[in-house]
Design a protein around this motif. Structure first.
Motif, short mmCIF file in Angstrom:
data_model
loop_
_atom_site.label_atom_id
_atom_site.label_comp_id
_atom_site.label_asym_id
_atom_site.label_seq_id
_atom_site.Cartn_x
_atom_site.Cartn_y
_atom_site.Cartn_z
N ARG A 159 0.80 -1.21 0.00
CA ARG A 159 0.00 0.00 0.00
C ARG A 159 0.84 1.27 0.00
O ARG A 159 0.36 2.33 -0.39
CB ARG A 159 -0.91 -0.04 1.23
CG ARG A 159 -2.26 0.43 0.92
CD ARG A 159 -3.37 -0.17 1.74
NE ARG A 159 -3.03 -0.38 3.14
CZ ARG A 159 -3.91 -0.88 4.01
NH1 ARG A 159 -5.14 -1.16 3.62
NH2 ARG A 159 -3.56 -1.07 5.26
N SER A 217 1.03 -7.22 -1.61
CA SER A 217 0.37 -7.55 -0.36
C SER A 217 -1.12 -7.72 -0.61
O SER A 217 -1.63 -7.33 -1.67
CB SER A 217 0.62 -6.45 0.67
OG SER A 217 -0.03 -5.26 0.24
N THR A 246 -2.96 -15.96 3.27
CA THR A 246 -4.17 -16.28 2.53
C THR A 246 -3.95 -16.07 1.03
O THR A 246 -4.91 -15.95 0.27
CB THR A 246 -5.35 -15.42 3.02
OG1 THR A 246 -4.95 -14.06 3.04
CG2 THR A 246 -5.77 -15.83 4.41
N SER A 257 4.28 -3.22 5.10
CA SER A 257 4.60 -3.05 6.52
C SER A 257 5.20 -4.31 7.13
O SER A 257 5.96 -4.24 8.08
CB SER A 257 3.36 -2.62 7.29
OG SER A 257 2.31 -3.53 7.09
N GLN A 280 0.65 -11.87 8.70
CA GLN A 280 0.04 -12.68 7.64
C GLN A 280 0.80 -12.55 6.33
O GLN A 280 0.79 -13.45 5.50
CB GLN A 280 -1.42 -12.26 7.39
CG GLN A 280 -2.34 -12.41 8.57
CD GLN A 280 -2.48 -11.15 9.38
OE1 GLN A 280 -1.72 -10.21 9.22
NE2 GLN A 280 -3.45 -11.12 10.27
N HIS A 281 1.43 -11.41 6.12
CA HIS A 281 2.23 -11.25 4.91
C HIS A 281 3.52 -12.06 5.03
O HIS A 281 3.89 -12.81 4.13
CB HIS A 281 2.55 -9.78 4.65
CG HIS A 281 3.28 -9.56 3.35
ND1 HIS A 281 2.63 -9.46 2.16
CD2 HIS A 281 4.61 -9.49 3.08
CE1 HIS A 281 3.53 -9.33 1.18
NE2 HIS A 281 4.74 -9.34 1.72
N ASN A 314 11.30 0.74 3.15
CA ASN A 314 10.15 1.32 3.82
C ASN A 314 10.55 2.66 4.44
O ASN A 314 11.65 2.79 4.97
CB ASN A 314 9.65 0.35 4.92
CG ASN A 314 8.23 0.65 5.36
OD1 ASN A 314 7.92 1.77 5.76
ND2 ASN A 314 7.36 -0.34 5.26
C1 FAD Z 1 -7.27 -13.18 8.19
C2 FAD Z 1 -6.28 -12.27 7.54
C3 FAD Z 1 -5.49 -12.77 6.51
C4 FAD Z 1 -4.54 -11.93 5.87
N1 FAD Z 1 -3.77 -12.44 4.86
C5 FAD Z 1 -2.84 -11.65 4.28
C6 FAD Z 1 -1.99 -12.15 3.24
O1 FAD Z 1 -2.08 -13.32 2.84
N2 FAD Z 1 -1.08 -11.31 2.68
C7 FAD Z 1 -0.94 -10.00 3.08
O2 FAD Z 1 -0.09 -9.30 2.52
N3 FAD Z 1 -1.75 -9.52 4.03
C8 FAD Z 1 -2.69 -10.29 4.63
N4 FAD Z 1 -3.50 -9.75 5.61
C9 FAD Z 1 -3.45 -8.30 5.84
C10 FAD Z 1 -2.31 -7.90 6.75
O3 FAD Z 1 -2.74 -7.99 8.09
C11 FAD Z 1 -1.91 -6.44 6.47
O4 FAD Z 1 -3.04 -5.61 6.64
C12 FAD Z 1 -1.37 -6.19 5.06
O5 FAD Z 1 -0.34 -7.14 4.78
C13 FAD Z 1 -0.83 -4.80 4.94
O6 FAD Z 1 -0.49 -4.52 3.61
P1 FAD Z 1 0.60 -3.40 3.25
O7 FAD Z 1 1.84 -3.74 3.98
O8 FAD Z 1 0.65 -3.31 1.79
O9 FAD Z 1 -0.07 -2.07 3.78
P2 FAD Z 1 0.21 -1.21 5.08
O10 FAD Z 1 0.16 -2.04 6.31
O11 FAD Z 1 -0.69 -0.06 4.97
O12 FAD Z 1 1.71 -0.77 4.93
C14 FAD Z 1 2.18 0.15 4.01
C15 FAD Z 1 3.63 0.37 4.34
O13 FAD Z 1 4.20 1.20 3.36
C16 FAD Z 1 5.08 2.10 4.00
N5 FAD Z 1 5.21 3.27 3.11
C17 FAD Z 1 4.34 4.29 2.91
N6 FAD Z 1 4.79 5.13 1.98
C18 FAD Z 1 5.97 4.64 1.56
C19 FAD Z 1 6.92 5.05 0.59
N7 FAD Z 1 6.74 6.15 -0.14
N8 FAD Z 1 8.01 4.31 0.42
C20 FAD Z 1 8.23 3.17 1.15
N9 FAD Z 1 7.36 2.73 2.07
C21 FAD Z 1 6.24 3.45 2.27
C22 FAD Z 1 4.46 2.40 5.32
O14 FAD Z 1 5.44 2.84 6.25
C23 FAD Z 1 3.86 1.03 5.68
O15 FAD Z 1 4.80 0.27 6.42
C24 FAD Z 1 -4.43 -10.58 6.26
C25 FAD Z 1 -5.22 -10.10 7.31
C26 FAD Z 1 -6.13 -10.93 7.95
C27 FAD Z 1 -6.94 -10.37 9.08
#
Ligand code: FAD
Ligand code: AMP
Lengths: 246, 313
Positions: free
Chosen positions: B199, B224, B242, B257, B261-262, B276
Motif C-alpha cells: 500500500r 500484499s 491467505t 509493513s 500474515q504477509h 520502507n
Molecule cells: C485473516 C487475515 C489474513 C490476511 N492475509 C494476508 C496475506 O495473505 N497477505 C498480506 O499481505 N496480508 C494479509 N493480511 C493483511 C495484513 O494484516 C496487512 O493488513 C497487510 O499485509 C498490509 O499490507 P501493506 O503492507 O501493503 O499495507 P500497510 O500495512 O498499509 O503498509 C504500508 C507500508 O508502506 C510504507 N510506506 C508508505 N509510503 C511509503 C513510501 N513512499 N516508500 C516506502 N514505504 C512506504 C508504510 O510505512 C507502511 O509500512 C491478512 C489479514 C487478515 C486479518
C-alpha cells in the motif's frame, strides 16, 4: 441444489506459533480460533449465493471435537442452513476426508466445497481425497463457479493462467480467492444460528496414514543490515558478493 | 527402491518445480518420471540431467484432470513397482497428490521442504510457513508433494530414456473449455527473484517502477493482500497466509509493513530486502537488508544500479 461445505477451524492469523511437550504439540493455550478463511470467505459464501439464486440447501460439515462448535455457529450465522459435526479429532487429512465422504454418501449432495487449504496444515489434501473416495470429479483451486442445471462452469487456477472447465454434478471443488466476497454475519444471522440444527455423528473407523511427530520453528533471522538509501550500489554489491543471490 | 515422479508438462516445457521433483526422487531411489500431453521427447530427455533414469509419456491424455492423471500415476506405479510417488506441489500437484494418496491408501506428506531424514520422516511446511512439521508415514506406500524452490539440483549430465505408452485411463469427466495464459511474465511460484510492493506505493499507476526493477532482475512481481483486494494488482500476485506462499532466493519488498500474515507467505525466502519509509516497520525484523527510504526514490535508483551491474557482469 444441495451443497455440502467443509468447514475447519484454524488459529487466528495473528497467532504466534509455539509448541509444547518437547515440540510434539501445537500450544493451544490462549489461541483464538477462527473459521479457516478459505472455507468461510470463498467456499461457504459462494455456496450460499448459489443456493439463493438456484434454491436448495447449504449444509456444513466439520470433523472435530465439541470445542469446534463456536466456529460451526459462525458458519450458521453467515447463512448455512444446518451443520454436521463428526465427533473426532481430525487426525490427518485422510481420516478427515474419509469421515466427510462417509457422511456425503448418505446425503446426495450435488456439490461438495472445500477451501483451498487449511492455514494450519496447508495440505490442500482433504478435497482431492473426498473426490477420490466418492469417485467424483475434483476441480482444484476454483476462482469462479456458475451452475446451470446439472452442469457447472468453473474457472480453475493452473500454472501461469486460468482454465475454464465444464463439469457435471456431483463433483468436489476447492475454493480459492476470487470466488466470492467475504460476508459479515448480522445480528439476525447470529440469533438464528443458535437454533439451527447441528447434527453430531460418530466417526467411522479409519486409520491415519501419516502422523505429525514433531515441529520446529524457522531459524531466527540475523540482524538486518541497513543500507543508505542514497547508496544502492552498496546494496547491489552485498546482494552479489555477500548474499550471492544476483 | 523404485520411485515414480509425476510432473505436469502441458505447458510444453519442464518447469523448475518439475526438475526439483525428479531430483528429489533420484536422491531416494531409482527414478522414473511419468507425464502426459504433447511435450517433445527432446525436452523430456533433459530430465536425466536432474537424475531421472526413464521418462514415460502418455500423449493421449491432453489435460491435467486430477481424475485421469491420478489413474495415470497409479497404473504406472503398479507397472514400475514404485512405492514412493513424488510430485511438485504446484497447482496440478495440489489436485493430484491427494487423489493418488486416497486411491492407494498411501500416506501423503504435502508441502515437503527437504529430503527425508535417516528414519524416513519428512519435513513439511505448516502454519503457512510459520513452522515446520516432521511427518511419519504409517504406510509402506508414500506420496510426497514437494514445495517448489526447496532444493538445489545437482546436474548429472545424463539424458533420460523417453518411452511413449498408454496407461488406458479412459475419458476425462472434466471438459476444458478454454485456457487463458498469463503471457510473458516470470511465474511467481517458481521465480528465483521476486519484487513485491504494498500500500505504500499509493496507487496502481505507480507500479511501473516495480515492474521495471523486476524486468532488469528477471524477477516476478508480487503484492500484499490489500493491494490485490482493492484491485491495484491481480489476485494471483497476492502473497501471504491467505495468498501464495513463495520461497524465492531474493524477495524485495517495497512499501509493505510486514504484517504477520504477509510474512507467513514469504519468510521462506533466502534473502529479504525491505524498503520502507518507516524505520519501525515490522518487516525490518524479518529482513536481511533494510533501506529506510522512500520507495519512489529507492526503486528507480536500485534499478539503475542493477542495470550497471548487469552491464559489467
Ligand atoms: C485473516 C487475515 C489474513 C490476511 N492475509 C494476508 C496475506 O495473505 N497477505 C498480506 O499481505 N496480508 C494479509 N493480511 C493483511 C495484513 O494484516 C496487512 O493488513 C497487510 O499485509 C498490509 O499490507 P501493506 O503492507 O501493503 O499495507 P500497510 O500495512 O498499509 O503498509 C504500508 C507500508 O508502506 C510504507 N510506506 C508508505 N509510503 C511509503 C513510501 N513512499 N516508500 C516506502 N514505504 C512506504 C508504510 O510505512 C507502511 O509500512 C491478512 C489479514 C487478515 C486479518
Ligand atoms: N477437520 C476438518 N473438518 C472439515 N473440513 C475440513 C477439515 N480439515 C480440512 N477441511 C476442509 O479441507 C480443506 C483443505 O484442507 P487441508 O487439506 O488441510 O489443506 C479445508 O479448506 C476445509 O474445507
Amino acid at each position: 441444489m444441495k451443497f455440502l461445505v467443509c468447514i475447519s477451524k484454524a488459529p487466528d492469523t495473528t497467532t504466534k506459533i509455539e509448541f509444547t511437550d518437547n515440540n510434539t504439540k501445537f500450544k493451544e493455550a490462549g489461541v483464538q480460533y477462527i473459521v479457516n478463511p478459505y472455507d468461510e470467505w470463498y467456499a461457504l459464501v459462494r455456496a450460499l449465493e448459489l443456493k439463493e439464486s438456484l434454491g436448495g440447501s447449504v449444509t456444513t460439515i466439520t470433523v472435530g471435537p465439541a470445542e469446534d462448535e463456536s466456529i460451526i455457529r459462525k458458519a450458521l450465522a453467515i447463512g448455512a442452513d444446518n451443520a454436521v459435526r463428526v465427533n473426532a479429532e481430525a487426525k490427518d487429512a485422510y481420516f478427515t476426508a474419509f469421515q466427510i465422504a462417509e457422511y456425503a454418501k448418505k446425503g446426495g449432495f450435488d456439490v461438495i466445497l472445500t477451501g483451498k487449504e487449511t492455514i494450519n496444515y496447508n495440505g490442500s489434501q482433504v478435497g482431492g481425497m473426498i473426490a477420490e473416495l466418492l469417485d467424483q470429479p475434483f476441480v482444484s483451486l476454483a476462482t469462479k463457479l456458475e451452475i446451470n442445471g446439472d452442469t457447472a462452469t468453473v474457472d480453475s487456477e493452473i500454472t501461469g493462467g486460468v482454465e475454464v472447465l465444464e463439469v457435471k454434478t456431483p463433483f468436489v471443488l476447492s475454493a480459492a480467492k476470487g470466488m466470492a466476497e467475504q460476508r459479515i454475519p448480522n445480528m439476525r444471522g447470529i440469533m438464528a444460528a443458535r437454533t439451527k440444527p447441528l447434527e453430531i455423528v460418530e466417526a467411522a473407523p479409519c486409520d491415519d496414514l501419516v502422523t505429525f511427530e514433531s515441529y520446529t520453528l524457522p531459524e531466527e533471522k540475523t540482524e538486518c543490515k541497513y543500507i543508505d538509501p542514497e547508496n544502492m550500489a552498496e546494496l547491489v554489491n552485498l546482494l552479489h558478493n555477500e548474499a550471492k543471490v544476483i | 527402491m523404485s520411485v515414480l515422479v509425476y510432473i505436469d508438462t502441458l505447458s510444453g516445457s519442464v518447469s523448475k518445480a518439475a526438475m526439483e521433483a525428479a531430483y528429489y526422487g533420484s536422491k531416494i531411489g531409482s527414478t522414473t518420471v511419468v507425464t502426459n500431453g504433447e511435450i517433445s521427447s527432446a525436452e523430456l530427455e533433459k530430465l536425466g540431467n536432474c537424475g531421472a533414469e526413464k521418462v514415460l509419456v502418455d500423449r493421449s491424455i491432453t489435460t491435467n484432470d486430477a481424475g485421469q492423471v491420478s489413474k495415470l500415476i497409479t497404473t504406472t506405479a503398479e507397472k514400475t513397482g514404485a512405492n514412493t510417488i513424488v510430485t511438485p506441489l504446484d497447482l496440478t500437484g495440489r489436485a493430484v497428490a491427494p487423489r493418488v494418496s486416497a486411491k492407494l491408501k498411501a500416506g501423503l506428506a504435502s508441502g515437503v521442504t527437504a529430503l527425508p531424514e535417516s528414519d524416513g520422516k519428512v519435513k513439511v511446511n505448516v502454519f503457512s510457513g510459520k513452522a515446520f512439521g516432521f511427518v511419519k508415514f504409517n504406510t509402506d506406500k508414500k506420496v510426497i508433494a514437494l514445495t517448489p524452490n526447496s532444493l538445489q539440483i545437482e546436474k548429472t549430465g545424463n539424458t533420460a530414456a523417453v518411452e511413449e505408452f498408454s496407461a488406458g485411463v479412459g475419458e476425462s469427466t472434466v471438459k476444458v473449455k478454454e485456457v487463458r495464459k498469463q503471457e510473458g511474465d516470470v511465474l511467481l511460484p517458481e521465480a528465483e527473484i521476486v519484487v513485491s510492493a504494498g500500500r505504500g506505493l499509493k496507487g496502481p499507476e505507480n507500479w511501473g517502477m516495480v515492474e521495471e526493477l523486476a524486468k532488469v532482475l528477471g524477477a516476478a512481481t508480487a503484492c500484499s493482500r490489500p493491494v490485490a483486494d482493492i484491485g491495484w494488482r491481480p489476485h494471483h500476485e497476492h502473497v501471504g497466509q491467505t495468498g501464495l506462499a513463495i520461497r524465492p532466493n531474493l524477495y524485495i519488498a517495497a512499501g509493505i509493513s510486514g504484517a504477520i500474515q504477509h510474512l507467513a507467505g514469504v519468510n521462506g525466502s533466502k534473502v529479504i530486502v525491505v524498503i520502507n519509509t518507516d524505520p519501525e516497520a515490522p518487516f525490518f525484523k524479518a529482513a536481511d537488508y533494510g533501506v529506510v527510504g522512500d520507495a519512489f526514490e529507492v526503486l528507480p535508483k536500485l534499478k539503475e544500479e542493477i542495470e550497471k551491474f548487469k552491464a559489467q557482469n
